[in-house]
Design a protein around this motif. Structure first.
Motif, PDB file in Angstrom:
ATOM      1  N   ALA A 193     -94.111 -11.679 121.907  1.00  0.00           N
ATOM      2  CA  ALA A 193     -92.503 -12.147 121.718  1.00  0.00           C
ATOM      3  C   ALA A 193     -91.759 -13.299 121.823  1.00  0.00           C
ATOM      4  O   ALA A 193     -91.808 -13.202 123.043  1.00  0.00           O
ATOM      5  CB  ALA A 193     -92.488 -10.924 121.523  1.00  0.00           C
ATOM      6  N   VAL A 194     -91.760 -14.143 120.858  1.00  0.00           N
ATOM      7  CA  VAL A 194     -90.488 -15.883 121.907  1.00  0.00           C
ATOM      8  C   VAL A 194     -88.802 -15.617 121.175  1.00  0.00           C
ATOM      9  O   VAL A 194     -88.335 -16.105 121.770  1.00  0.00           O
ATOM     10  CB  VAL A 194     -91.383 -16.698 121.241  1.00  0.00           C
ATOM     11  CG1 VAL A 194     -92.617 -16.753 122.153  1.00  0.00           C
ATOM     12  CG2 VAL A 194     -91.655 -16.771 120.001  1.00  0.00           C
ATOM     13  N   GLY A 195     -88.670 -14.441 120.219  1.00  0.00           N
ATOM     14  CA  GLY A 195     -87.495 -14.449 119.826  1.00  0.00           C
ATOM     15  C   GLY A 195     -86.733 -13.184 118.940  1.00  0.00           C
ATOM     16  O   GLY A 195     -87.955 -12.180 118.574  1.00  0.00           O
ATOM     17  N   VAL A 196     -86.004 -13.043 119.088  1.00  0.00           N
ATOM     18  CA  VAL A 196     -85.944 -11.715 118.538  1.00  0.00           C
ATOM     19  C   VAL A 196     -83.810 -11.986 117.354  1.00  0.00           C
ATOM     20  O   VAL A 196     -82.933 -12.216 117.950  1.00  0.00           O
ATOM     21  CB  VAL A 196     -84.874 -10.097 119.365  1.00  0.00           C
ATOM     22  CG1 VAL A 196     -84.418  -9.206 118.698  1.00  0.00           C
ATOM     23  CG2 VAL A 196     -85.893 -10.225 119.991  1.00  0.00           C
ATOM     24  N   THR A 197     -84.824 -11.759 116.387  1.00  0.00           N
ATOM     25  CA  THR A 197     -82.745 -12.523 115.382  1.00  0.00           C
ATOM     26  C   THR A 197     -82.487 -10.615 115.033  1.00  0.00           C
ATOM     27  O   THR A 197     -83.030 -10.403 114.102  1.00  0.00           O
ATOM     28  CB  THR A 197     -83.696 -13.024 114.286  1.00  0.00           C
ATOM     29  OG1 THR A 197     -84.307 -14.212 114.234  1.00  0.00           O
ATOM     30  CG2 THR A 197     -82.580 -13.320 113.080  1.00  0.00           C
ATOM     31  N   LEU A 198     -81.224 -10.564 115.370  1.00  0.00           N
ATOM     32  CA  LEU A 198     -80.164  -9.059 115.247  1.00  0.00           C
ATOM     33  C   LEU A 198     -79.863  -9.557 113.886  1.00  0.00           C
ATOM     34  O   LEU A 198     -79.804 -10.458 113.128  1.00  0.00           O
ATOM     35  CB  LEU A 198     -79.235  -9.268 115.689  1.00  0.00           C
ATOM     36  CG  LEU A 198     -79.407  -8.379 116.805  1.00  0.00           C
ATOM     37  CD1 LEU A 198     -80.353  -9.748 118.301  1.00  0.00           C
ATOM     38  CD2 LEU A 198     -78.627  -8.647 117.198  1.00  0.00           C
ATOM     39  N   PRO A 199     -79.621  -8.387 112.931  1.00  0.00           N
ATOM     40  CA  PRO A 199     -78.523  -8.638 111.972  1.00  0.00           C
ATOM     41  C   PRO A 199     -77.330  -8.904 112.123  1.00  0.00           C
ATOM     42  O   PRO A 199     -77.511  -9.407 113.109  1.00  0.00           O
ATOM     43  CB  PRO A 199     -78.477  -6.650 111.396  1.00  0.00           C
ATOM     44  CG  PRO A 199     -79.025  -6.398 112.057  1.00  0.00           C
ATOM     45  CD  PRO A 199     -79.900  -6.781 113.512  1.00  0.00           C
TER      46      PRO A 199
END
Lengths: 398, 188
Positions: B120-126
């Motif tokens: 896991a390298v990134g998270v995009t929130l709503p």
């Protein structure tokens, strides 16, 4: 007391800067101070010839918006008027200068042989990629000033500046040279700009400032441009290996390119084009290296250079002109080299146009010729971002 | 391997060991030369944008990246645990990767988690989340005369948001997670 003329009422057809064209019952008129009138609006034109908006259609009521097949934005409809005015200005200019307009063949038995231009096959033949061979035969036949404005076709070319079918404006002067053709080009582009916008200062594209197309245009020898903008110092006559080393010294990754033209254009596209795109005026790139000669003749006294001029304006590659190669033997040798080059790249190899070579052998006068992308000319003078904005239809809309 | 003709928006490619996504591209063709695709790429790890001119026929290496919708479960110190609602796979993502996004995480919020080589390298929130205001001072009407039209508020998930004076503790508000700005009050 004489009564004043009653105001005319009509619909706005096009808009260019601070003028609009209005179709009234009596006539099409052009008026100033249009306020915020847009194509499609109903306006009143009082005798003072200043428009007043009397009715504005909401976008979803705008005539034509509901049609599935003819749904074009107001802006694009306005662009088609600009395009039509540009074509009229072109024809008026060439008529004034004593040129004859011809309809060049669209269906040909062999297209041009350029290494990087792919033709579209059509039945037993091809769609023309350029009217050049036929126009040169007309030069040989005695037409000394000839032009053609019409469609040409190139396979695989689609994008903001390309469509597989596009309008090419091409003209030739016999008993003349590249200098005269450059002067034609400068005068023509200025005339078209004035006809469409009322001034030679046209709106820039992509957040650039405006571009003044008034002549004379800045001239930069290509090798100087490569040195100044790409840091690739060239004297001319370099081999592909020497060119690769020059790119390396300039910090440009050749990305697997080994052929002379691929190396050259890697540096050109990375560094030279973006620099030219920032200029507030058109630029003529002149004195091209012989490796990129195409159909240009060698420059007298400078065997590694050819008489070729390419016009860049507002980030658009607008036109390409030659002092024409008229030597049949050299032309045959270049065609054969192009055939070998296409074969080596695994591309279809088109037959040599023997009738063009026969015409050159019989003799054509010294000549200059220019090929100008008419769609891009309309883009330049209107500030349009994409070719589709100035065309009625492009390939993916058919 | 991808060919230059495969270039389109959102294509994921590997360059210099880093994953990139194509954000924009343009076909260009110098008069007598080969075609190029002027390509704008975003580095999926750093967010940095680079421009590359890719010559017709050049090869591009595909990047092993995958985007998965995952639900936020809970936090353990600086680590935040997400779960794939279909496979029940769980993954722990640290604050370093989430950045400021951690302040908007609330129970079962669905986010897009980017995996590069299965890491896991990134998270995009709503873009928008609805959250409860946990703490804020009551707004005094007179404050506006000094030009203060907003006040700080701490939301249930931890972030601090500037809200208009009329927003009270316990009310629900909509927040733009990209800017951290208050959008509107939400009627419960």
């Amino acid at each position: 007391m004489a009564s004043e003329d009653p105001p005319l009422r009509g619909r706005v057809l096009w808009r260019a800067e601070d003028r609009i064209g209005v179709r009234t019952q009596a006539a099409d008129v052009e008026v100033g101070r249009p306020g915020d009138a847009r194509p499609g609006d109903l306006v009143r034109v009082p005798p003072a010839r200043e428009a007043q908006v009397v009715h504005r259609y909401p976008d979803d009521e705008f005539p034509g918006r509901r049609s599935e097949v003819a749904r074009l934005s107001r802006e694009r409809l306005s662009m088609l008027w600009a395009r039509s005015r540009a074509a009229r200005a072109v024809r008026e200019a060439f008529e004034e200068w004593g040129f004859v307009e011809i309809d060049a063949p669209r269906l040909v038995t062999t297209p041009g042989l350029e290494v990087h231009i792919d033709a579209i096959t059509a039945g037993e033949g091809y769609l023309a990629t350029s009217p050049e061979p036929q126009m040169k035969r007309l030069l040989a036949a005695g037409l000394e000033r000839v032009y053609a404005l019409g469609p040409c076709f190139r396979g695989g070319e689609s994008g903001d500046f390309h469509n597989p079918e596009f309008s090419m404006l091409e003209w030739y002067r016999g008993w003349s040279d590249l200098e005269a053709i450059i002067a034609d080009t400068e005068a023509l582009v200025s005339r078209v700009a004035v006809a469409v916008t009322g001034t030679t200062r046209v709106p820039g594209r992509r957040k650039q400032g405006e571009i003044d197309v008034a002549p004379p245009w800045e001239r930069i020898p290509v090798l100087e441009a490569m040195t100044a903008y790409a840091g690739v110092a060239l004297r001319g006559g370099e081999s592909a290996e020497e060119l690769a080393r020059a790119l390396d010294a300039a910090g440009i990754d050749p990305r697997g390119a080994t052929a002379w033209d691929d190396l050259f254009y890697t540096a050109f596209v990375d560094r030279v084009e973006p620099a030219l795109a920032r200029k507030p005026h058109p630029v003529l790139l002149i004195d091209w290296p012989a490796e990129l000669a195409a159909l240009a003749r060698k420059k007298p006294g400078a065997p590694h250079l050819v008489e070729r001029a390419e016009v860049y304006a507002g980030g658009l590659e607008l036109a390409n002109g030659f002092g024409e190669l008229t030597d049949a033997a050299e032309q045959r040798a270049r065609f054969e080299a192009d055939q070998r080059s296409r074969a080596a790249r695994g591309l279809p190899v088109y037959p040599i146009d023997e009738r063009l070579l026969a015409a050159l052998e019989e003799g054509i006068p010294p000549a200059g010729g220019m090929a100008l992308g008419f769609d891009r000319l309309v883009m330049l003078v209107t500030g349009a971002e994409r070719l589709r904005d100035v065309a009625a239809f492009v390939w993916d809309e058919l | 391997m991808y060919d230059s003709s495969d270039i389109r928006k959102n294509l994921k490619v590997l360059m210099d060991g880093q994953p990139y996504t194509v954000v924009d591209f343009q076909f260009i063709k110098p008069g007598k030369g080969a075609a190029f695709t002027r390509t704008k790429l975003k580095n999926l790890l750093t967010g940095g944008i680079v421009e590359k001119n890719i010559r017709s026929g050049e090869k591009l290496e595909p990047a092993n990246v995958e985007e998965r919708d995952m639900q936020y479960l809970y936090s353990d110190g600086d680590d935040h645990v997400f779960m794939d609602a279909t496979t029940y796979d769980q993954v722990s993502i640290s604050n370093d990767i989430l950045g400021g996004g951690a302040g908007y995480l609330k129970d079962s919020l669905t986010c897009t988690v980017l995996f590069f080589n299965d890491r896991a390298v990134g998270v995009t929130l709503p873009n928008f989340v609805e959250v409860e205001v946990a703490e804020t001072e009551p707004g005094a009407r007179g404050d506006t005369t000094a030009g203060n039209v907003t006040k700080p508020a701490k939301i249930e998930s931890g972030a601090e948001v500037q809200v208009p004076l009329f927003v009270n503790q316990g009310e629900r508000i909509k927040v733009d997670t990209r800017t951290g700005h208050y959008v509107e009050r939400v009627k419960s």
